[in-house]
Design an enzyme around this catalytic site. Structure first.
Site, mmCIF file in Angstrom:
data_model
loop_
_atom_site.group_PDB
_atom_site.id
_atom_site.type_symbol
_atom_site.label_atom_id
_atom_site.label_comp_id
_atom_site.label_asym_id
_atom_site.label_seq_id
_atom_site.Cartn_x
_atom_site.Cartn_y
_atom_site.Cartn_z
ATOM 1 N N ASP A 478 0.907 -1.278 0.051
ATOM 2 C CA ASP A 478 -0.160 0.023 -0.021
ATOM 3 C C ASP A 478 0.840 1.198 -0.100
ATOM 4 O O ASP A 478 2.052 1.333 0.263
ATOM 5 C CB ASP A 478 -0.848 -0.036 1.252
ATOM 6 C CG ASP A 478 -2.090 0.749 1.043
ATOM 7 O OD1 ASP A 478 -2.450 1.426 0.093
ATOM 8 O OD2 ASP A 478 -3.060 0.585 2.034
ATOM 9 N N ASP A 548 -10.452 1.873 -3.512
ATOM 10 C CA ASP A 548 -11.169 1.743 -2.179
ATOM 11 C C ASP A 548 -12.728 1.889 -2.374
ATOM 12 O O ASP A 548 -13.199 1.423 -1.144
ATOM 13 C CB ASP A 548 -10.725 2.927 -1.049
ATOM 14 C CG ASP A 548 -9.213 2.266 -0.346
ATOM 15 O OD1 ASP A 548 -8.811 1.289 -0.708
ATOM 16 O OD2 ASP A 548 -8.730 3.284 0.275
HETATM 17 C C1 DGJ Z 1 -5.738 1.941 1.908
HETATM 18 C C2 DGJ Z 1 -6.093 0.669 0.998
HETATM 19 O O1 DGJ Z 1 -6.549 1.056 -0.013
HETATM 20 C C3 DGJ Z 1 -7.313 -0.364 2.015
HETATM 21 O O2 DGJ Z 1 -7.812 -1.188 1.089
HETATM 22 C C4 DGJ Z 1 -6.586 -0.475 3.305
HETATM 23 O O3 DGJ Z 1 -5.657 -1.400 2.949
HETATM 24 C C5 DGJ Z 1 -5.965 0.840 3.829
HETATM 25 N N1 DGJ Z 1 -5.262 1.620 3.221
HETATM 26 C C6 DGJ Z 1 -5.334 0.373 5.306
HETATM 27 O O4 DGJ Z 1 -4.761 1.312 5.924
#
Ligand code: DGJ
Length: 734
Positions: A478, A548
């Site tokens: 990430d 997301d």
């Molecule tokens: C952003 C990601 O896109 C989410 O899926 C998740 O992993 C969060 N970060 C966790 O902090």
């Protein structure tokens, strides 16, 4: 197919299966762009070079020709000279001047394709798969050398371009713009498709007619970004999914970029793409060289659909690497939207138990397993397990997950540091910052300075150590903020603006080391969803978290927009709870599953708390998806109905052998007393028969494509999928 040089007429031809790209030397010195489009076998010299004098444009002479460079079509235009349009290369020479005049020196054609040092790039497995033309240019005054690379893939209608600048002089020069490609069309009858967005709303396709002047797109955020994708398409006016010429550029890079068009005074169109120039300057000392990222130039004379399918095939076969390149991806459950930071081993195992019962194959532990991380305010950089939450550690948890018959995956955000962390206490200067200025936080975190070798080594060793310490089958990588106060204490003052690109070089080095030393791990990239959903990262990680935003309806636009260049095998797509956490929308489980199973299928909700009815539906959908995944992410993708034109959306996949067909229709809002709605399929054999696997009905291919399937859905947020199998043994009875 390949590279052909007509020495007499000084023409360079690049031939792909159905397209041709032609360049010419003008005045014996300047490389100009002549043609890119449908295949041509030969071009008359008179057609290749048009001459025009323009008021207020300087006239030059050479090799019996008189011309103005402000009119002729450039192939790699430079700044400060007689072409007043947007330049691809900006240089400041040792005396402060910036008039850069690149003259032709020679060429070389080689079999195959070279890797771009330090950068992700398309590759060939056999030399015979491609040919590369290198054209050497030089500014004789300062001995600045530029090599333009053109790779022609034998089986794809693409030209892959990049540039290398080498300082052959004896003093440093500064590059202040260094694009990968630029070329000029003779006209401006185009619509321009771009892919802007925001967090949770990535890659929404926007279409607009070209306008006179310069139109730029890009990112200055230190990442390719949610806000704009490094993909532009010029579509001939009146074109659609199946008709008309379409030209695309897609940059194989994950950092700042710049792309755009300039429609000049004669309605000619310049089209360009490369690294961003806003936060960029590069000191090229004597003897040094710099490589640009690659840009993929794709052309189709048969509309946007075939353009996209070219990208999909190219990326699946010549960009994505490793074990999972052609392998079906495991169906996963991720605990993020189920628990956020609030979990312990018991909760995790309860979700894993429910997942196993459904036939899910991989459990992914998301953010919050390390340091003191109870929320997003601490601990990035402290990559040691939080034993209060997970008493048996990552190793123990991985074992327990494996005992349940599931694979185990783990989340990392390796590029970041929290101010509240042990790492920041020890190395406060390891983050990107400007001395004596505030270090602005975003999601309570700062970015590690990957232009510094010791920081890169630390990350590589730390993450590798964890991956080696337990049975980890999958990694979610990430990255959750963009660059501000861009400065490095590892760079001299005249090199500070090199930081954004040096960061990318550092990141790619880390990713190469970690992914190559862990070939059995499936890596998925993520940047707050789809903030670095670009071909650069696909080189290291075969799939990415698309957004997301897990709302099924929002995902229609996101996945549809992404499909213009990126294959379904690249798109992570999960079913989440309702009301949806990002939009508050309540949609039926069936719709959420139908949308998600079109990508790399996953679940992101607390499976231990679902109703028996929903669990049964999930189990059925998972079993179905397992039967589809050998072809769905890897087949030919057809966009049937656009979410940007009215809401309802449909898409289809035909397996590469033409035997299996998946189609999906999504009704966003129902209409009272609607007319007959039919979905016409594409890409079938008109004279073949196809069996509807659900109800046993047989249809001819022609019927499915010309008349279509009746769609009869009632209510908002409804969906229907079809699965057909080709029936070669079917005989029509009299
Ligand atoms: C952003 C990601 O896109 C989410 O899926 C998740 O992993 C969060 N970060 C966790 O902090």
């Amino acid at each position: 197919m390949g590279v052909f040089v007509d020495h007499k007429e000084q023409l360079f031809y690049l031939q792909t299966p159905t397209t041709t790209y032609v360049m010419k030397l003008t005045g014996g010195r300047y490389l100009t762009h002549v043609y890119w489009g449908k295949k041509l076998f030969h071009l008359n010299k008179k057609n290749a070079f048009l001459n025009r004098m323009l008021a207020f444009s300087a006239v030059e002479e050479g090799d019996g020709e008189t011309y103005t460079r402000d009119f002729i079509r450039g192939e790699y235009p430079t700044g400060g000279g007689t072409d007043h349009r947007f330049s691809a290369l900006g240089v400041t020479f040792p005396d402060g001047s910036w008039d850069c005049q690149l003259e032709y020196v020679g060429f070389e054609a080689i079999a195959g394709k070279e890797k771009v040092p330090g950068l992700p790039s398309l590759y060939v497995e056999e030399e015979a798969e491609a040919e590369t033309l290198k054209i050497f240019l030089k500014d004789p005054l300062w001995n600045l050398q530029v090599t333009l690379y053109y790779t022609v893939f034998k089986e794809y209608d693409v030209i892959v371009r990049r540039a290398r600048v080498s300082n052959g002089g004896d003093q440093p020069v500064f590059l202040n713009r260094f694009l990968s490609a630029s070329l000029d069309f003779e006209q401006d009858h185009f619509d321009l498709l771009s892919f802007p967005g925001a967090w949770g709303r990535e890659r929404h396709m926007e279409k607009a007619g070209l306008r006179s002047g310069i139109t730029c797109f890009g990112s200055n955020r230190g990442a390719s970004s949610h806000q704009m994708n490094p993909l532009l398409i010029l579509e001939e006016k009146g074109g659609d999914e199946d008709h008309g010429a379409a030209y695309a550029m897609n940059l194989i890079y994950s950092g700042n970029f710049l792309a755009g068009t300039e429609v000049d005074q004669l309605h000619q169109t310049r089209f360009f793409m490369g690294m961003g120039d806003d936060n960029f300057s590069w000191k090229l000392a004597a003897g040094e060289e710099l490589d640009s990222p690659e840009v993929v130039l794709a052309f189709s004379s048969e509309g946007l659909g075939s353009l996209s399918r070219t990208f999909h095939d190219l990326y699946r076969n010549h960009l994505v690497r490793g074990k999972y390149k052609k392998e079906a991806r495991p169906i996963l459950v991720n605990n993020w939207e189920a628990t956020y930071f609030d979990f312990n081993e018991e909760k995790i195992l309860a979700i894993a138990d429910a997942a196993r019962d459904l036939g899910i194959e991989l459990f992914v532990l998301d953010d919050g397993w390390f340091g003191e991380r109870e929320d997003d305010s601490t601990s990035l950089g402290d990559w040691f397990v939080n034993t209060k939450k997970l008493p048996s550690g990552i190793q123990g948890l991985a074992e327990k997950i494996h005992q349940r018959g599931l694979k185990f995956g783990l989340w990392f955000e390796p590029e970041m540091v929290s101010k509240v962390s042990k790492l920041y206490e020890i190395h406060p200067d390891w983050c990107i910052h400007v001395k004596n200025r505030k270090r602005t936080e975003c999601r309570n975190q700062l970015i590690l300075d990957l232009s510094r070798e010791e920081v890169c080594d630390y990350i590589t060793n730390k993450i590798s150590g964890i991956l080696d310490s337990a049975e980890i089958d999958y990694v979610k990588w990430d990255m959750n903020r963009h660059m501000t106060e861009i400065g490095s204490c590892g760079l001299s003052s005249d090199r500070q603006k090199e930081l954004p690109h040096r960061y990318m070089l550092g990141l790619y080095k880390i990713m190469e080391a970690i992914t190559q030393s862990h070939p059995d791990i499936l890596f998925e990239s993520c940047s707050g969803g789809g903030g670095r959903f670009d071909p650069g990262l696909l080189y290291y990680m075969p799939q990415a978290w698309t957004s997301d935003d897990t709302d099924g309806i929002e995902r229609l636009k996101i996945q549809y927009g992404s499909s213009f260049a990126y294959p379904l095998s690249a798109m992570g797509s999960h079913v989440s709870a309702v009301p949806n956490h990002q939009t508050g929308r309540v949609t039926p489980l069936k719709l959420r599953m139908d949308v998600a199973m079109s990508g790399n299928y996953g679940f992101e909700l607390d499976l231990s708390k679902q109703s028996e009815e929903d669990l049964a539906a999930m189990k059925e959908s998972i079993a179905l998806a397992k039967g589809l995944r050998s072809f769905l992410p890897f087949g030919d993708f057809y966009r049937l109905l656009s979410p940007y034109q009215g809401g309802d959306t449909a898409w289809q996949v035909v397996s590469k052998d033409g035997q299996r067909i998946f189609a999906a229709y999504f009704q966003v809002l129902s209409k009272p007393n609607p007319g007959i709605c039919r979905l016409k399929l594409k890409g079938l054999d008109a004279s073949a028969f196809y069996l509807d696997e659900e109800n046993g009905e047989i249809y001819s291919g022609g019927e499915l494509m010309e008349l279509g399937l009746v769609v009869s859905l009632y209510g908002d947020y409804q969906s229907k999928t079809w699965l057909f199998r080709r029936k070669d043994d079917y005989e029509v009875s009299d």
